[in-house]
Design a protein around this motif. Structure first.
Motif, mmCIF file in Angstrom:
data_model
loop_
_atom_site.group_PDB
_atom_site.id
_atom_site.type_symbol
_atom_site.label_atom_id
_atom_site.label_comp_id
_atom_site.label_asym_id
_atom_site.label_seq_id
_atom_site.Cartn_x
_atom_site.Cartn_y
_atom_site.Cartn_z
ATOM 1 N N LEU A 135 0.787 -1.288 -0.080
ATOM 2 C CA LEU A 135 0.045 0.050 -0.037
ATOM 3 C C LEU A 135 0.988 1.344 -0.130
ATOM 4 O O LEU A 135 0.455 2.066 -0.800
ATOM 5 C CB LEU A 135 -1.092 -0.085 1.215
ATOM 6 N N ALA A 136 1.823 1.182 0.808
ATOM 7 C CA ALA A 136 2.846 2.283 0.863
ATOM 8 C C ALA A 136 3.230 2.726 -0.619
ATOM 9 O O ALA A 136 3.618 3.736 -1.020
ATOM 10 C CB ALA A 136 3.756 2.228 1.859
ATOM 11 N N GLU A 137 3.700 1.506 -1.317
ATOM 12 C CA GLU A 137 4.355 1.718 -2.595
ATOM 13 C C GLU A 137 3.316 2.426 -3.666
ATOM 14 O O GLU A 137 3.586 3.301 -4.361
ATOM 15 C CB GLU A 137 4.856 0.540 -3.275
ATOM 16 N N VAL A 138 2.019 1.893 -3.350
ATOM 17 C CA VAL A 138 0.865 2.373 -4.308
ATOM 18 C C VAL A 138 1.160 3.805 -3.943
ATOM 19 O O VAL A 138 0.660 4.807 -4.886
ATOM 20 C CB VAL A 138 -0.336 1.892 -4.133
ATOM 21 N N VAL A 139 0.691 4.366 -2.665
ATOM 22 C CA VAL A 139 0.526 5.559 -2.508
ATOM 23 C C VAL A 139 1.683 6.601 -3.008
ATOM 24 O O VAL A 139 1.508 7.768 -3.399
ATOM 25 C CB VAL A 139 0.520 5.798 -0.856
ATOM 26 N N ILE A 140 3.080 6.008 -2.753
ATOM 27 C CA ILE A 140 4.099 6.798 -3.436
ATOM 28 C C ILE A 140 3.994 6.997 -4.640
ATOM 29 O O ILE A 140 4.134 8.136 -5.260
ATOM 30 C CB ILE A 140 5.342 5.976 -2.798
ATOM 31 N N GLN A 141 3.671 5.965 -5.452
ATOM 32 C CA GLN A 141 3.468 6.313 -6.770
ATOM 33 C C GLN A 141 2.147 7.179 -7.298
ATOM 34 O O GLN A 141 2.505 7.817 -8.183
ATOM 35 C CB GLN A 141 2.936 4.691 -7.322
ATOM 36 N N GLU A 142 1.377 7.223 -6.574
ATOM 37 C CA GLU A 142 0.118 8.271 -6.585
ATOM 38 C C GLU A 142 0.419 9.516 -6.457
ATOM 39 O O GLU A 142 -0.448 10.473 -6.649
ATOM 40 C CB GLU A 142 -1.284 7.622 -6.207
ATOM 41 N N SER A 143 1.537 9.882 -5.449
ATOM 42 C CA SER A 143 1.654 11.040 -4.818
ATOM 43 C C SER A 143 2.798 12.028 -5.697
ATOM 44 O O SER A 143 3.748 11.392 -6.161
ATOM 45 C CB SER A 143 2.337 11.040 -3.470
ATOM 46 N N ASP A 144 2.297 13.161 -5.670
ATOM 47 C CA ASP A 144 3.507 14.144 -5.987
ATOM 48 C C ASP A 144 4.535 14.418 -4.969
ATOM 49 O O ASP A 144 5.718 14.531 -5.316
ATOM 50 C CB ASP A 144 2.673 15.400 -6.556
ATOM 51 N N ALA A 145 3.845 14.387 -3.756
ATOM 52 C CA ALA A 145 4.894 14.406 -2.754
ATOM 53 C C ALA A 145 4.101 13.965 -1.459
ATOM 54 O O ALA A 145 2.768 13.767 -1.417
ATOM 55 C CB ALA A 145 4.937 15.959 -2.335
ATOM 56 N N VAL A 146 4.870 13.131 -0.685
ATOM 57 C CA VAL A 146 4.548 12.832 0.631
ATOM 58 C C VAL A 146 4.783 13.675 1.743
ATOM 59 O O VAL A 146 5.948 13.700 1.886
ATOM 60 C CB VAL A 146 4.640 11.044 1.049
ATOM 61 N N VAL A 147 4.024 14.072 2.410
ATOM 62 C CA VAL A 147 4.351 15.487 3.538
ATOM 63 C C VAL A 147 4.250 14.911 4.847
ATOM 64 O O VAL A 147 4.993 15.570 5.669
ATOM 65 C CB VAL A 147 3.890 16.676 3.188
ATOM 66 N N GLY A 148 3.864 13.776 5.207
ATOM 67 C CA GLY A 148 4.012 12.924 6.385
ATOM 68 C C GLY A 148 3.003 12.113 6.558
ATOM 69 O O GLY A 148 2.630 11.535 5.708
ATOM 70 N N GLY A 149 2.644 11.754 8.005
ATOM 71 C CA GLY A 149 1.641 10.829 8.123
ATOM 72 C C GLY A 149 1.353 10.624 9.590
ATOM 73 O O GLY A 149 1.895 11.152 10.522
ATOM 74 N N ILE A 150 0.472 9.598 9.885
ATOM 75 C CA ILE A 150 0.329 9.268 11.243
ATOM 76 C C ILE A 150 0.165 7.759 11.115
ATOM 77 O O ILE A 150 -0.003 7.212 9.967
ATOM 78 C CB ILE A 150 -0.952 9.865 11.894
ATOM 79 N N PRO A 151 0.294 6.948 12.136
ATOM 80 C CA PRO A 151 0.392 5.423 11.967
ATOM 81 C C PRO A 151 -1.242 5.048 11.234
ATOM 82 O O PRO A 151 -2.180 5.285 11.354
ATOM 83 C CB PRO A 151 0.130 4.895 13.475
ATOM 84 N N GLY A 152 -0.968 4.369 10.303
ATOM 85 C CA GLY A 152 -1.869 3.833 9.276
ATOM 86 C C GLY A 152 -2.202 4.740 7.892
ATOM 87 O O GLY A 152 -2.927 4.305 7.259
ATOM 88 N N PHE A 153 -1.796 5.948 7.928
ATOM 89 C CA PHE A 153 -2.023 6.937 6.678
ATOM 90 C C PHE A 153 -0.928 7.675 6.556
ATOM 91 O O PHE A 153 0.036 8.041 7.201
ATOM 92 C CB PHE A 153 -3.131 7.861 7.308
ATOM 93 N N LEU A 154 -0.681 7.842 5.289
ATOM 94 C CA LEU A 154 0.324 8.966 4.828
ATOM 95 C C LEU A 154 -0.368 10.136 4.449
ATOM 96 O O LEU A 154 -1.720 10.107 4.055
ATOM 97 C CB LEU A 154 1.134 8.628 3.576
ATOM 98 N N LEU A 155 0.011 11.550 4.466
ATOM 99 C CA LEU A 155 -0.537 12.662 4.118
ATOM 100 C C LEU A 155 0.083 13.048 2.747
ATOM 101 O O LEU A 155 1.358 13.131 2.793
ATOM 102 C CB LEU A 155 -0.480 13.617 4.888
ATOM 103 N N SER A 156 -0.379 13.040 1.598
ATOM 104 C CA SER A 156 0.001 13.401 0.237
ATOM 105 C C SER A 156 -0.499 14.452 -0.544
ATOM 106 O O SER A 156 -1.887 14.869 -0.114
ATOM 107 C CB SER A 156 -0.449 12.212 -0.508
ATOM 108 N N ILE A 157 0.338 15.031 -1.391
ATOM 109 C CA ILE A 157 -0.210 15.869 -2.323
ATOM 110 C C ILE A 157 -0.321 15.347 -3.578
ATOM 111 O O ILE A 157 0.686 14.706 -4.132
ATOM 112 C CB ILE A 157 0.541 17.402 -2.482
ATOM 113 N N THR A 158 -1.457 15.384 -4.244
ATOM 114 C CA THR A 158 -1.627 14.703 -5.428
ATOM 115 C C THR A 158 -2.463 15.578 -6.436
ATOM 116 O O THR A 158 -3.667 15.841 -6.029
ATOM 117 C CB THR A 158 -2.420 13.381 -5.418
ATOM 118 N N SER A 159 -1.974 16.089 -7.505
ATOM 119 C CA SER A 159 -2.471 16.955 -8.519
ATOM 120 C C SER A 159 -3.104 18.358 -7.781
ATOM 121 O O SER A 159 -4.155 18.809 -7.848
ATOM 122 C CB SER A 159 -3.703 16.162 -9.161
ATOM 123 N N GLY A 160 -2.255 18.668 -6.830
ATOM 124 C CA GLY A 160 -2.721 20.048 -6.145
ATOM 125 C C GLY A 160 -3.650 19.566 -4.739
ATOM 126 O O GLY A 160 -3.823 20.664 -4.063
#
Length: 258
Positions: free
Chosen positions: A80-105
């Motif tokens: 799941l982490a790999e898919v999220v990274i591939q879909e993100s323009d940037a990963v800016v942080g997170g909490i246990p279980g979730f990443l916070l991403s910027i995707t297409s603004g």
């Protein structure tokens, strides 16, 4: 405007390759509804992504070293982490279980990658080019029915420091997503300086009340009776992270010593 109506549109289970409009017109016919000028059609992003075939089997994903590190840091399944990274323009942080991403603004958890309403062991991605799709759906409906409508594609998002999720538009065609109230006067005659109404997001949240989030199988809604200007309006207005009161303030707090 004093009142408006929202009709949930129940459909058969949507599968990859399905026509969203065929499902839409079947649901309308089944429920005895006929499209009218200035109707707003709302589609759930998971249904749109499924029809586009934007579904990934996690077992098929080979995590990168970066994904393995992120998965360990934030207690996330490596695939799941790999898919999220591939879909993100940037990963800016997170909490246990979730990443916070910027995707297409857009700022969103896990880049919009979601395991709910997906087959076991699979996740759905955000729809591909939702703005273009919303435009095409609107124009096709005009050609088929002669009705001037608007199309929203919506998602569910959490809000800073609040439990629960609300609707947010990720694509909007046919009505303005934002109505600028700057220059108008308040009840005491003061000029509004910053107020903009998030019309598309408000409609998204209202539609989610009838569409639901679990097994309702209501992937679309018809909104009727809103006094909004219809026309060749396209897209969602976004702002840069530094201009966002939440992200900009937190960024400054972390960078500037107290």
């Amino acid at each position: 405007m004093r009142q408006f109506q929202i009709y949930g549109l129940q459909t058969a289970l949507i599968k990859p390759g399905d026509s969203l409009l065929e499902h839409l017109f079947t649901a309308l016919d089944t429920q005895g509804l006929v499209l009218q000028d200035h109707d707003i059609i709302v589609f759930a992003e998971s249904a749109v992504a499924t029809a586009q075939g934007r579904i990934v089997k996690l077992e098929s994903i080979q995590p990168s070293e970066e994904a393995l590190e992120v998965a360990l840091q934030y207690d996330i399944e490596p695939a799941l982490a790999e898919v999220v990274i591939q879909e993100s323009d940037a990963v800016v942080g997170g909490i246990p279980g979730f990443l916070l991403s910027i995707t297409s603004g857009h700022l969103l958890p896990n880049a919009g990658v979601d395991g709910s309403n997906a087959p076991e062991g699979h996740v759905t991605l955000l729809p591909a080019d939702p703005d273009a799709l919303a435009h095409d759906l609107r124009k096709t409906i005009l050609e088929k029915t002669g009705c001037v409508v608007a199309i929203l594609i919506i998602d569910s998002r959490t809000h800073p420091m609040r439990y629960g999720s609300g609707g947010v538009a990720i694509a909007c065609s046919g009505i303005p997503a934002i109505i600028d109230e700057r220059g108008r006067k308040d009840l005491f005659g003061r000029e509004l300086k910053v107020t903009r109404r998030a019309v598309a997001d408000n409609i998204a949240s209202a539609a989610e009340l009838v569409m639901g989030e679990s097994d309702e199988q209501i992937p679309a809604a018809l909104v009727r009776g809103l006094d909004i200007e219809f026309g060749e309006f396209e897209g969602i207005d976004l702002i840069a992270p530094d201009e966002c009161i939440f992200i900009g303030s937190l960024k400054k707090a972390y960078i500037t010593p107290c």
